[in-house]
Design a protein around this motif. Structure first.
Motif, short mmCIF file in Angstrom:
data_model
loop_
_atom_site.label_atom_id
_atom_site.label_comp_id
_atom_site.label_asym_id
_atom_site.label_seq_id
_atom_site.Cartn_x
_atom_site.Cartn_y
_atom_site.Cartn_z
N UNK A 169 51.94 51.41 48.94
CA UNK A 169 51.09 50.52 49.73
C UNK A 169 50.77 49.29 48.89
N UNK A 170 50.53 48.19 49.57
CA UNK A 170 50.05 46.98 48.91
C UNK A 170 48.56 46.87 49.19
N UNK A 171 47.75 46.91 48.12
CA UNK A 171 46.30 46.82 48.27
C UNK A 171 45.80 45.61 47.50
N UNK A 172 44.73 45.01 48.00
CA UNK A 172 44.16 43.84 47.33
C UNK A 172 43.25 44.29 46.19
N UNK A 173 43.49 43.73 45.02
CA UNK A 173 42.72 44.05 43.83
C UNK A 173 42.22 42.75 43.23
N UNK A 174 40.97 42.74 42.80
CA UNK A 174 40.40 41.53 42.21
C UNK A 174 40.89 41.41 40.76
N UNK A 175 41.68 40.39 40.51
CA UNK A 175 42.19 40.10 39.17
C UNK A 175 41.82 38.67 38.81
N UNK A 183 43.78 60.95 50.70
CA UNK A 183 44.55 59.71 50.88
C UNK A 183 43.61 58.51 50.93
N UNK A 184 42.49 58.65 51.65
CA UNK A 184 41.52 57.56 51.74
C UNK A 184 40.98 57.22 50.35
N UNK A 185 40.69 58.23 49.54
CA UNK A 185 40.18 57.98 48.19
C UNK A 185 41.21 57.27 47.33
N UNK A 186 42.48 57.63 47.50
CA UNK A 186 43.53 56.97 46.70
C UNK A 186 43.68 55.50 47.09
N UNK A 187 43.57 55.21 48.38
CA UNK A 187 43.66 53.81 48.81
C UNK A 187 42.49 53.01 48.23
N UNK A 188 41.29 53.60 48.29
CA UNK A 188 40.12 52.92 47.74
C UNK A 188 40.24 52.74 46.23
N UNK A 189 40.76 53.76 45.55
CA UNK A 189 40.91 53.67 44.09
C UNK A 189 41.91 52.59 43.71
N UNK A 190 42.97 52.44 44.50
CA UNK A 190 43.95 51.41 44.21
C UNK A 190 43.37 50.01 44.31
N UNK A 231 39.95 49.32 43.89
CA UNK A 231 38.73 49.10 43.11
C UNK A 231 38.80 49.66 41.70
N UNK A 232 39.87 50.32 41.32
CA UNK A 232 39.96 50.90 39.98
C UNK A 232 40.23 49.86 38.92
N UNK A 233 40.62 50.32 37.76
CA UNK A 233 40.93 49.41 36.66
C UNK A 233 42.14 48.56 37.01
N UNK A 234 42.26 47.40 36.39
CA UNK A 234 43.35 46.47 36.68
C UNK A 234 44.69 47.16 36.41
N UNK A 235 45.58 47.21 37.39
CA UNK A 235 46.84 47.95 37.22
C UNK A 235 47.88 47.16 36.43
#
Length: 239
Positions: A81-87, A109-116, A118-122
């Protein structure tokens, strides 16, 4: 990098299926499940679950080309999935792979999408090397990518086996998204949700098949199976 991926995807022969699926019952069941369990659950996570489990019923739909003459079928479905992450203060789309999504609960699955999102910068190493990588000629970059991904096992580790993209189109009227190509055997693009005058809620979904690896009849059977799961609110009462 996005331009490179699109260029590689345009080399495949894509087949499209445009669906409009009634999701009023499913969305009501999602709200009821959230109230019953006290856990968050988004509509996109539900669609990812239906998509992954429909593939799990016939994994050959998601077979990856291995070299020039072989296709490999994997026992689990890894959804990219492509998720928006603040970088650096900007919303940047980054890839996130949900491993074995066909075996996960809806909430997982919902938690994984949210973690992608809002988690640490990938991909810290990849982001540091990206400026130097983009100095190479586009033809050379794409040749290296093709060689790296020719091994289906390596490709699965790096990019997953299937793709889900949520475009978030306006909800007034019917709104499908049509990607220019595909680099995955099967992809799902989630379009807009339409609220009809008769009270029905429908979602516009686009399925994209790589016709080099998926024939028409299996693609049609998969489309019917997936649409049926979505429409009847599968897994929401008893996961």
């Amino acid at each position: 990098m996005t331009a490179d991926w699109l260029a590689l995807g345009q080399q495949r022969h894509a087949t499209y299926a445009l669906l409009e699926v009634d999701v009023g019952s499913a969305r009501a069941a999602i709200r009821a499940r959230r109230k019953r369990t006290g856990q968050p659950l988004g509509f996109n996570a539900y669609l990812v679950a239906c998509f992954a489990r429909a593939i799990g019923a016939d994994p050959r739909v998601a077979a990856l080309r291995h070299g020039r003459r072989r296709l490999l079928v994997f026992p689990h479905v890894d959804v990219a999935m492509s998720v928006e992450h603040v970088l650096e203060g900007e919303d940047i789309p980054v890839p996130h792979v949900i491993r074995a999504a066909d075996r996960l609960s809806l909430e997982a699955i919902d938690r994984q999408i949210a973690a992608g999102a809002s988690g640490s910068a990938p991909y810290p190493l990849g982001r540091r090397l990206l400026p130097a990588w983009l100095l190479l000629p586009a033809r050379l970059r794409r040749l290296v990518m093709v060689r790296l991904l020719a091994d289906a096992r390596r490709r699965r580790r790096m990019t997953g086996t299937v793709l889900v993209s949520a475009v978030g189109l306006p909800s007034r009227g019917r709104a499908w998204a049509l990607p220019g190509g595909t680099f995955y055997p099967v992809s799902l693009v989630i379009g807009g949700i339409r609220h009809g005058d008769d009270g029905h809620e429908t979602v516009a979904l686009t399925l994209v098949f790589d016709h080099d690896t998926v024939d028409g009849a299996p693609a049609a059977r998969f489309t019917r199976r997936f649409a049926g799961l979505v429409e009847r609110g599968a897994f929401l009462d008893d996961d």
